[in-house]
Structures are given as structure tokens and as C-alpha cells.
Scaffold this motif. Structure first.
Motif, PDB file in Angstrom:
ATOM      1  N   SER A 289       0.852  -1.187   0.000  1.00 38.66           N
ATOM      2  CA  SER A 289       0.000   0.000   0.000  1.00 38.66           C
ATOM      3  C   SER A 289       0.888   1.237   0.000  1.00 38.66           C
ATOM      4  O   SER A 289       2.055   1.181   0.392  1.00 38.66           O
ATOM      5  N   TRP A 290       0.329   2.334  -0.449  1.00 37.89           N
ATOM      6  CA  TRP A 290       1.058   3.611  -0.487  1.00 37.89           C
ATOM      7  C   TRP A 290       0.518   4.470   0.634  1.00 37.89           C
ATOM      8  O   TRP A 290      -0.604   4.961   0.568  1.00 37.89           O
ATOM      9  N   GLU A 291       1.301   4.635   1.664  1.00 38.12           N
ATOM     10  CA  GLU A 291       0.812   5.333   2.849  1.00 38.12           C
ATOM     11  C   GLU A 291       1.952   6.062   3.542  1.00 38.12           C
ATOM     12  O   GLU A 291       3.129   5.835   3.228  1.00 38.12           O
ATOM     13  N   PRO A 292       1.629   6.957   4.478  1.00 36.95           N
ATOM     14  CA  PRO A 292       2.688   7.673   5.201  1.00 36.95           C
ATOM     15  C   PRO A 292       3.619   6.713   5.929  1.00 36.95           C
ATOM     16  O   PRO A 292       3.190   5.693   6.466  1.00 36.95           O
ATOM     17  N   GLY A 293       4.899   7.043   5.915  1.00 33.33           N
ATOM     18  CA  GLY A 293       5.885   6.192   6.565  1.00 33.33           C
ATOM     19  C   GLY A 293       5.866   6.333   8.074  1.00 33.33           C
ATOM     20  O   GLY A 293       5.190   7.196   8.637  1.00 33.33           O
ATOM     21  N   GLU A 294       6.626   5.470   8.716  1.00 29.98           N
ATOM     22  CA  GLU A 294       6.749   5.494  10.170  1.00 29.98           C
ATOM     23  C   GLU A 294       8.202   5.774  10.528  1.00 29.98           C
ATOM     24  O   GLU A 294       9.069   4.937  10.279  1.00 29.98           O
ATOM     25  N   PRO A 295       8.489   6.942  11.087  1.00 30.35           N
ATOM     26  CA  PRO A 295       9.872   7.261  11.457  1.00 30.35           C
ATOM     27  C   PRO A 295      10.441   6.227  12.417  1.00 30.35           C
ATOM     28  O   PRO A 295       9.759   5.726  13.297  1.00 30.35           O
ATOM     29  N   GLY A 296      11.701   5.903  12.204  1.00 32.54           N
ATOM     30  CA  GLY A 296      12.359   4.971  13.101  1.00 32.54           C
ATOM     31  C   GLY A 296      12.363   3.548  12.603  1.00 32.54           C
ATOM     32  O   GLY A 296      13.036   2.701  13.170  1.00 32.54           O
ATOM     33  N   LYS A 297      11.603   3.263  11.537  1.00 31.26           N
ATOM     34  CA  LYS A 297      11.591   1.910  10.986  1.00 31.26           C
ATOM     35  C   LYS A 297      12.308   1.891   9.645  1.00 31.26           C
ATOM     36  O   LYS A 297      11.760   1.504   8.629  1.00 31.26           O
ATOM     37  N   GLN A 298      13.550   2.380   9.671  1.00 36.99           N
ATOM     38  CA  GLN A 298      14.392   2.424   8.478  1.00 36.99           C
ATOM     39  C   GLN A 298      13.702   3.178   7.351  1.00 36.99           C
ATOM     40  O   GLN A 298      13.762   2.799   6.195  1.00 36.99           O
ATOM     41  N   THR A 299      13.035   4.262   7.701  1.00 38.72           N
ATOM     42  CA  THR A 299      12.316   5.018   6.689  1.00 38.72           C
ATOM     43  C   THR A 299      12.950   6.367   6.404  1.00 38.72           C
ATOM     44  O   THR A 299      12.469   7.096   5.559  1.00 38.72           O
ATOM     45  N   VAL A 300      14.010   6.726   7.113  1.00 38.45           N
ATOM     46  CA  VAL A 300      14.643   8.016   6.878  1.00 38.45           C
ATOM     47  C   VAL A 300      16.096   7.810   6.487  1.00 38.45           C
ATOM     48  O   VAL A 300      16.674   6.752   6.695  1.00 38.45           O
ATOM     49  N   LEU A 301      16.682   8.853   5.902  1.00 40.50           N
ATOM     50  CA  LEU A 301      18.056   8.756   5.415  1.00 40.50           C
ATOM     51  C   LEU A 301      19.029   8.490   6.560  1.00 40.50           C
ATOM     52  O   LEU A 301      19.906   7.656   6.471  1.00 40.50           O
TER      53      LEU A 301
END
Length: 316
Positions: A289-301
Motif C-alpha cells: 500500500s502507499w501510505e505515510p511512513g513510520e519514522p524509526g523503521k528504516q524510513t529516513v536517510l
């Protein structure tokens, strides 16, 4: 038992096809219709049929003070850029490379040739086909090379029409009166575009497109930016699938992996559509699905440090 109702046919890619086709048409016709181009013969931009000189005509500049000239540059050049650049970065920060996946003419060519190459070799890229030992037929390769050459020529001609008056350019081309430098530009640009489309189209998108990289960097700084997310709790449903999501990705990315592994994702959502098709009889639907990410779960640089939310015990 009641008959199970199947979900409506996925129209996501049909909508994307419309936006891509419309923008591709705009890309080709913008110079002809004087929507936007740079006229080398007049050394000025043309926007919506009007010369865009930033009100800096030579006669006016020679009679004006430095402060007046600086004011014109500020109002007509620096201020629009100051407004436009943050808007573009905000869109990329929120939705990633959505321009690439939904509008970019080059990416439209990438997808088209991927589809044709899959029909020729069974794989969307030459390198994958060679690794699998699928070379295809010589006649099919000749047809594919011809298509790439024609697309490359159309691109070269379109690019040249952004620099020279389009109608005289097309007239000279048809009548065989094209001068040396435009002819050389067409020859060299056609060759480069053809080689790109044949061998390095998605690699250019990944590593060679500066605008794409800027979008990706902006997107990666937003831990809550929209991203293709895999429902790991239902991973068992992938057991009978032949990696349809990964196979559908034009950028050849691991679609079920974390965000950093999908740095160059163009948000085309072909992986989501492929999963929807595979899981069309599954009552729980797609695993992607295409949805907002969750910070802290390898979703940021830069990985976010995980903090234990439970209060620390204080020493007595």
C-alpha cells in the motif's frame, strides 16, 4: 454460501497513463505552440507566446540606474525562483519522486521500452536477460533498436525545437535544407538518446538525473513521507507469488524492503497494482500500500535513534 464479490478493476495505472500521456504531449508540443521555449536566435525565453525578457531590454537597462535594474531582476527572476523551488521541494518531501512516476517524459520511455524488451527477451532490461541467457531473436532486437532510434530522434528533435524556432526547423528538416549545426545536434543527440534508451534508461533515472536525486533526498528527510509499505504480518500470502511486485518495478527495486533501499522509487505504484492483481481474490486485499511512513523503521536517510517510551526508574 454467498458469492464473493471481486474488487473493482484497479484503475490506478490507467489514471497514471493519462497523466503521463498528457505531459508527454505537452513536452513535444510546448515549443510548437509557444507555450515554453528558449529562442537562441532572439536570445530570450518565450512563455505562453510572449517573450520573457524579465523587462530587461537593452535600451531600458542603458538608461536605468543599477538599483532599478537590480529591482527588476529581483521581481522577475529571483522572487519567482524563491517561490517555485520551495514548492517543488515540498512536493518531493511529501510524495517523493511523484513527478518522475506520474509525469516525466523520460520515465514514460523507460516503461515503454521495458515492456517491449520484456516481450523480446522475457526480461525488462538487457542485463537481466543476459544473466538469464535469454537473448531473443535477431529480428526482434532489430525492431527494438529501430523503436529506440525513432524515439531517440523524436526526443532530439523536440529538444532542438526548444532552442530554435520550431516551424522553420521542421520545414528545413522536411525539405532537406537543415544547416550543419542543427543537423549535427540531431545526429549526436539521437545517438545518445538511442544508447540511453537501449542500455541505460533506468540507470540514468537512478544515478544520472539530478532532479530525481534532489527529489529523493528531500523525500528521505521526511520520515512520514508517503512510501510503498509491505504488510509483514501477512507475508505468508506471498508464498505462492512469483515476485510480481519486484518484477513490475521499472526501477528494479526491492519493493517490499525498507525505504532506504527504495531511495530512487518513482512512486509509479506499479508494484502496488501488481500485488492487487495477484491478491484480487484475497478478501484482505493487497499486501502493498502507499501510505505515510513510520519514522524509526528504516524510513529516513539518517536512522532515528529508538527511545524506550517507558519511564526510567529513579534511584531511591
Amino acid at each position: 454460501m454467498h458469492e464473493q464479490k471481486l474488487p473493482n478493476k484497479d484503475t490506478l495505472q490507467r489514471k497514471r497513463l493519462l497523466t503521463r500521456a498528457a505531459f508527454f504531449g505537452l513536452f513535444l508540443l510546448a515549443p510548437v505552440l509557444n507555450i515554453f521555449r528558449y529562442d537562441l536566435t532572439e536570445t530570450q525565453f518565450v512563455l505562453l507566446g510572449f517573450p520573457l525578457s524579465f523587462n530587461l531590454e537593452l535600451a531600458w537597462v542603458s538608461q536605468s540606474s543599477p538599483a532599478e535594474v537590480a529591482g527588476q531582476i529581483l521581481v522577475w527572476f529571483i522572487l519567482p525562483i524563491t517561490l517555485l523551488v520551495p514548492l517543488v521541494l515540498w512536493i518531493a518531501w511529501k510524495w517523493g519522486r511523484i513527478y518522475c512516476g506520474w509525469l516525466c517524459p523520460h520515465f514514460s520511455v523507460v516503461e515503454t521500452i521495458n515492456h517491449l524488451m520484456t516481450r523480446v527477451t522475457g526480461r525488462p532490461t538487457l542485463y537481466e536477460a543476459l544473466r538469464k541467457g535469454r537473448r531473443g531473436k535477431v529480428l526482434h532486437w532489430a525492431g527494438l533498436a529501430l523503436v529506440c532510434g525513432l524515439i531517440g530522434f523524436s526526443w532530439a528533435l523536440a529538444m532542438l525545437s526548444y532552442l530554435l524556432p520550431p516551424i522553420p526547423l521542421y520545414t528545413d528538416l522536411v525539405t532537406g535544407n537543415l544547416s550543419f549545426y542543427p543537423a549535427m545536434f540531431l545526429a549526436v543527440a539521437t545517438l545518445l538518446f538511442t544508447l540511453d534508451f537501449l542500455f541505460a534508461r533506468h540507470l540514468f533515472c537512478k544515478y544520472g538525473c539530478a532532479f530525481g536525486v534532489v527529489q529523493s533526498i528531500a523525500w528521505m528527510t521526511n520520515g512520514k513521507g508517503r512510501v510503498v509499505t509491505f504488510d509483514t504480518k501477512r507475508a505468508a500470502a506471498c508464498r505462492d507469488c512469483t515476485n510480481a511486485c519486484d518484477e513490475a518495478c521499472p526501477m528494479r527495486l526491492p519493493t517490499r524492503s525498507h525505504k532506504r533501499a527504495k531511495f530512487t522509487c518513482t512512486q509509479c505504484l506499479q508494484c502496488v497494482s501488481a500485488c492487487r492483481d495477484v491478491q484480487k481474490n484475497n478478501p484482505e486485499g493487497s499486501l502493498l500500500s502507499w501510505e505515510p511512513g513510520e519514522p524509526g523503521k528504516q524510513t529516513v536517510l539518517i536512522p532515528v535513534r529508538q527511545v524506550d517510551p517507558s519511564p526510567h526508574r529513579q534511584n531511591a
